[in-house]
Design a protein around this motif. Sequence first.
Motif, PDB file in Angstrom:
ATOM      1  N   GLU A 124       0.823  -1.209   0.000  1.00  0.00           N
ATOM      2  CA  GLU A 124       0.000   0.000   0.000  1.00  0.00           C
ATOM      3  C   GLU A 124       0.863   1.267   0.000  1.00  0.00           C
ATOM      4  OE1 GLU A 124      -2.876  -0.194   3.096  1.00  0.00           O
ATOM      5  OE2 GLU A 124      -3.940  -1.903   2.220  1.00  0.00           O
ATOM      6  N   LYS A 125       2.028   1.164  -0.624  1.00  0.00           N
ATOM      7  CA  LYS A 125       2.867   2.327  -0.845  1.00  0.00           C
ATOM      8  C   LYS A 125       2.748   2.727  -2.312  1.00  0.00           C
ATOM      9  CE  LYS A 125       6.186   1.239   2.793  1.00  0.00           C
ATOM     10  NZ  LYS A 125       7.608   0.988   3.132  1.00  0.00           N
ATOM     11  N   SER A 126       3.046   3.981  -2.603  1.00  0.00           N
ATOM     12  CA  SER A 126       2.902   4.442  -3.983  1.00  0.00           C
ATOM     13  C   SER A 126       3.985   5.457  -4.310  1.00  0.00           C
ATOM     14  CB  SER A 126       1.517   5.056  -4.208  1.00  0.00           C
ATOM     15  OG  SER A 126       1.369   6.245  -3.450  1.00  0.00           O
ATOM     16  N   VAL A 127       4.218   5.621  -5.604  1.00  0.00           N
ATOM     17  CA  VAL A 127       5.144   6.626  -6.095  1.00  0.00           C
ATOM     18  C   VAL A 127       4.537   7.232  -7.355  1.00  0.00           C
ATOM     19  CG1 VAL A 127       6.446   4.942  -7.470  1.00  0.00           C
ATOM     20  CG2 VAL A 127       7.540   7.099  -6.791  1.00  0.00           C
ATOM     21  N   GLU A 128       4.725   8.543  -7.531  1.00  0.00           N
ATOM     22  CA  GLU A 128       4.208   9.248  -8.706  1.00  0.00           C
ATOM     23  C   GLU A 128       5.382   9.685  -9.571  1.00  0.00           C
ATOM     24  OE1 GLU A 128       1.713  12.446  -7.447  1.00  0.00           O
ATOM     25  OE2 GLU A 128       0.325  11.149  -6.364  1.00  0.00           O
ATOM     26  N   LEU A 129       5.409   9.176 -10.804  1.00  0.00           N
ATOM     27  CA  LEU A 129       6.497   9.442 -11.739  1.00  0.00           C
ATOM     28  C   LEU A 129       5.925   9.896 -13.071  1.00  0.00           C
ATOM     29  CD1 LEU A 129       8.404   6.071 -11.214  1.00  0.00           C
ATOM     30  CD2 LEU A 129       8.954   8.217 -10.096  1.00  0.00           C
ATOM     31  N   SER A 130       6.703  10.670 -13.818  1.00  0.00           N
ATOM     32  CA  SER A 130       6.319  10.928 -15.202  1.00  0.00           C
ATOM     33  C   SER A 130       6.550   9.656 -16.011  1.00  0.00           C
ATOM     34  CB  SER A 130       7.109  12.102 -15.780  1.00  0.00           C
ATOM     35  OG  SER A 130       8.484  11.829 -15.715  1.00  0.00           O
ATOM     36  N   GLU A 131       5.898   9.559 -17.162  1.00  0.00           N
ATOM     37  CA  GLU A 131       5.852   8.282 -17.873  1.00  0.00           C
ATOM     38  C   GLU A 131       7.222   7.789 -18.330  1.00  0.00           C
ATOM     39  OE1 GLU A 131       4.599  10.256 -22.208  1.00  0.00           O
ATOM     40  OE2 GLU A 131       3.437   8.620 -21.330  1.00  0.00           O
ATOM     41  N   HIS A 132       8.153   8.701 -18.593  1.00  0.00           N
ATOM     42  CA  HIS A 132       9.467   8.280 -19.080  1.00  0.00           C
ATOM     43  C   HIS A 132      10.479   8.091 -17.952  1.00  0.00           C
ATOM     44  CE1 HIS A 132       8.219   8.679 -23.176  1.00  0.00           C
ATOM     45  NE2 HIS A 132       8.030   9.976 -23.080  1.00  0.00           N
ATOM     46  N   HIS A 133      10.112   8.448 -16.719  1.00  0.00           N
ATOM     47  CA  HIS A 133      11.053   8.291 -15.606  1.00  0.00           C
ATOM     48  C   HIS A 133      11.346   6.804 -15.399  1.00  0.00           C
ATOM     49  CE1 HIS A 133      13.018   8.726 -11.747  1.00  0.00           C
ATOM     50  NE2 HIS A 133      12.967  10.028 -11.876  1.00  0.00           N
ATOM     51  N   MET A 134      12.609   6.500 -15.126  1.00  0.00           N
ATOM     52  CA  MET A 134      13.016   5.107 -14.970  1.00  0.00           C
ATOM     53  C   MET A 134      12.753   4.622 -13.548  1.00  0.00           C
ATOM     54  SD  MET A 134      14.009   4.798 -18.054  1.00  0.00           S
ATOM     55  CE  MET A 134      14.937   3.273 -18.247  1.00  0.00           C
ATOM     56  N   ILE A 135      12.396   3.352 -13.427  1.00  0.00           N
ATOM     57  CA  ILE A 135      12.190   2.727 -12.129  1.00  0.00           C
ATOM     58  C   ILE A 135      12.787   1.325 -12.184  1.00  0.00           C
ATOM     59  CG2 ILE A 135       9.877   1.882 -12.764  1.00  0.00           C
ATOM     60  CD1 ILE A 135       9.070   2.368  -9.817  1.00  0.00           C
ATOM     61  N   PHE A 136      13.448   0.908 -11.107  1.00  0.00           N
ATOM     62  CA  PHE A 136      14.139  -0.380 -11.099  1.00  0.00           C
ATOM     63  C   PHE A 136      13.162  -1.515 -10.790  1.00  0.00           C
ATOM     64  CE2 PHE A 136      17.801   2.392 -10.593  1.00  0.00           C
ATOM     65  CZ  PHE A 136      18.708   1.783 -11.442  1.00  0.00           C
ATOM     66  N   VAL A 137      13.301  -2.606 -11.547  1.00  0.00           N
ATOM     67  CA  VAL A 137      12.460  -3.795 -11.360  1.00  0.00           C
ATOM     68  C   VAL A 137      13.316  -4.934 -10.807  1.00  0.00           C
ATOM     69  CG1 VAL A 137      10.786  -3.122 -13.113  1.00  0.00           C
ATOM     70  CG2 VAL A 137      12.807  -4.426 -13.789  1.00  0.00           C
ATOM     71  N   ALA A 138      12.665  -6.075 -10.541  1.00  0.00           N
ATOM     72  CA  ALA A 138      13.324  -7.174  -9.831  1.00  0.00           C
ATOM     73  C   ALA A 138      14.573  -7.679 -10.545  1.00  0.00           C
ATOM     74  CB  ALA A 138      12.332  -8.313  -9.628  1.00  0.00           C
ATOM     75  N   SER A 139      14.631  -7.563 -11.859  1.00  0.00           N
ATOM     76  CA  SER A 139      15.800  -8.045 -12.603  1.00  0.00           C
ATOM     77  C   SER A 139      17.034  -7.182 -12.369  1.00  0.00           C
ATOM     78  CB  SER A 139      15.477  -8.059 -14.102  1.00  0.00           C
ATOM     79  OG  SER A 139      15.272  -6.731 -14.573  1.00  0.00           O
ATOM     80  N   GLY A 140      16.839  -6.004 -11.765  1.00  0.00           N
ATOM     81  CA  GLY A 140      17.933  -5.061 -11.592  1.00  0.00           C
ATOM     82  C   GLY A 140      18.012  -4.028 -12.682  1.00  0.00           C
ATOM     83  N   ASN A 141      17.198  -4.177 -13.733  1.00  0.00           N
ATOM     84  CA  ASN A 141      17.175  -3.222 -14.831  1.00  0.00           C
ATOM     85  C   ASN A 141      16.252  -2.059 -14.501  1.00  0.00           C
ATOM     86  OD1 ASN A 141      18.891  -4.783 -16.463  1.00  0.00           O
ATOM     87  ND2 ASN A 141      17.162  -6.037 -17.141  1.00  0.00           N
ATOM     88  N   ALA A 142      16.528  -0.922 -15.123  1.00  0.00           N
ATOM     89  CA  ALA A 142      15.657   0.248 -14.999  1.00  0.00           C
ATOM     90  C   ALA A 142      14.772   0.334 -16.234  1.00  0.00           C
ATOM     91  CB  ALA A 142      16.479   1.513 -14.847  1.00  0.00           C
ATOM     92  N   VAL A 143      13.462   0.542 -16.033  1.00  0.00           N
ATOM     93  CA  VAL A 143      12.512   0.614 -17.147  1.00  0.00           C
ATOM     94  C   VAL A 143      11.664   1.870 -16.995  1.00  0.00           C
ATOM     95  CG1 VAL A 143      12.436  -1.907 -17.345  1.00  0.00           C
ATOM     96  CG2 VAL A 143      10.735  -0.724 -15.940  1.00  0.00           C
ATOM     97  N   PRO A 144      11.126   2.418 -18.103  1.00  0.00           N
ATOM     98  CA  PRO A 144      10.230   3.567 -17.982  1.00  0.00           C
ATOM     99  C   PRO A 144       8.991   3.211 -17.173  1.00  0.00           C
ATOM    100  CG  PRO A 144      10.948   3.245 -20.263  1.00  0.00           C
ATOM    101  CD  PRO A 144      11.367   2.032 -19.510  1.00  0.00           C
ATOM    102  N   ALA A 145       8.525   4.142 -16.374  1.00  0.00           N
ATOM    103  CA  ALA A 145       7.344   3.890 -15.542  1.00  0.00           C
ATOM    104  C   ALA A 145       6.150   3.456 -16.390  1.00  0.00           C
ATOM    105  CB  ALA A 145       6.999   5.136 -14.738  1.00  0.00           C
ATOM    106  N   SER A 146       6.036   3.994 -17.605  1.00  0.00           N
ATOM    107  CA  SER A 146       4.891   3.689 -18.464  1.00  0.00           C
ATOM    108  C   SER A 146       4.875   2.243 -18.944  1.00  0.00           C
ATOM    109  CB  SER A 146       4.888   4.624 -19.676  1.00  0.00           C
ATOM    110  OG  SER A 146       6.081   4.487 -20.424  1.00  0.00           O
ATOM    111  N   SER A 147       6.008   1.524 -18.804  1.00  0.00           N
ATOM    112  CA  SER A 147       6.071   0.142 -19.290  1.00  0.00           C
ATOM    113  C   SER A 147       5.664  -0.885 -18.228  1.00  0.00           C
ATOM    114  CB  SER A 147       7.483  -0.183 -19.781  1.00  0.00           C
ATOM    115  OG  SER A 147       8.396  -0.273 -18.692  1.00  0.00           O
ATOM    116  N   LEU A 148       5.433  -0.436 -16.989  1.00  0.00           N
ATOM    117  CA  LEU A 148       5.068  -1.361 -15.920  1.00  0.00           C
ATOM    118  C   LEU A 148       3.642  -1.877 -16.097  1.00  0.00           C
ATOM    119  CD1 LEU A 148       6.514   0.269 -12.681  1.00  0.00           C
ATOM    120  CD2 LEU A 148       7.351  -1.775 -13.857  1.00  0.00           C
ATOM    121  N   HIS A 149       3.412  -3.094 -15.585  1.00  0.00           N
ATOM    122  CA  HIS A 149       2.083  -3.701 -15.574  1.00  0.00           C
ATOM    123  C   HIS A 149       1.781  -4.224 -14.177  1.00  0.00           C
ATOM    124  CE1 HIS A 149       3.423  -4.039 -19.816  1.00  0.00           C
ATOM    125  NE2 HIS A 149       2.152  -3.801 -20.096  1.00  0.00           N
ATOM    126  N   VAL A 150       0.510  -4.321 -13.860  1.00  0.00           N
ATOM    127  CA  VAL A 150       0.107  -4.910 -12.594  1.00  0.00           C
ATOM    128  C   VAL A 150       0.687  -6.327 -12.502  1.00  0.00           C
ATOM    129  CG1 VAL A 150      -1.856  -5.771 -11.245  1.00  0.00           C
ATOM    130  CG2 VAL A 150      -1.978  -3.525 -12.349  1.00  0.00           C
TER     131      VAL A 150
END
Length: 315
Positions: free
Chosen positions: A271-297
């Motif tokens: 129940e935590k959240s973060v607000e990013l612009s669509e191109h901002h990078m965010i790190f995923v479990a693989s260790g790679n950084a991806v654009p926020a817009s590419s994430l899926h539930v």
Amino acid sequence: MTVSWEESITHTGAPWRISLSQDGSDDNPCLILDHIPHNELSNPSRRIESTYTNYSITIDIPDVSCELCSLHFANPMTDKIGNAGSPNGAGCTDPDGSCFSVYHSCTVPLRILGSTPRDDYICPNENPEDWPTVWRGDGNIDVDTSELNVYRRESGLWDGDWLMDVPERYRQLSGSMCTSHYIIDPSPSPTSNDIIDPSPSPVISGAVGPDLCISGAMTVQLDDETVKEVYDLRVGDVVRVSPENFERVYAFGHHDPKRKAKFIEIQTQEEKSVELSEHHMIFVASGNAVPASSLHVGDLLLNGNAVTKIQNEPA
């Protein structure tokens, strides 16, 4: 003067640009060197500093005087622009252009002991005559880099920290500064071999351009365990940058409290959240950084939490 920096996340073919700020202002920087090519042997592991790729290059500091100048580094992410980044592609432009993802960093303020006040200096806005205008692009095909501020995937031959495809003067260690604060004497015969290291410290809210940022309503933890909204941060605050480390905020890539912007809100199972612009990078479990817009539930973030909800926040 020799400048050195580290690459902690590699981006194929992403070149660098170095410029000099005005005295006490980051507006209208003066180009020093454009199209510094990427090292394609770079293969750092995230958060393992011993694997970071080191770069060094010696540049000419203009014969200017200023009390609060700094060197600016820009690193357009040309690995993200698809066919436009190929040798025959249109490329992308920066600053204020079509390169939608650009990393920025800068040095601490520098005192330069030259003859012309920085604000009176007329920038040549061109690369040195002996700087190459062709680097290697995709498939080791030549890519034209003669046009300033237009970037494709550009790579050169690096040996250790140094670029080998350039005249020797760019590989000769040089510099002059004192220990308490940086002083540069732009005379041609520096007397010491110190290096300015512009390795990035935290840049909060907008390290990579006005359309790649985080909401000012987001919070960060300070070294005294208190929490601040990004909007209330100030240069000098010491903030948490990883579970183990804190670093000092040295600059804001951009800060515009009155600007409206669209953000993606990403919520997790805790129940935590973060607000990013669509191109901002965010790190995923693989260790790679991806654009926020590419994430899926259902996607797992680096901390192991699953994304449970994604929604667009209106401007």
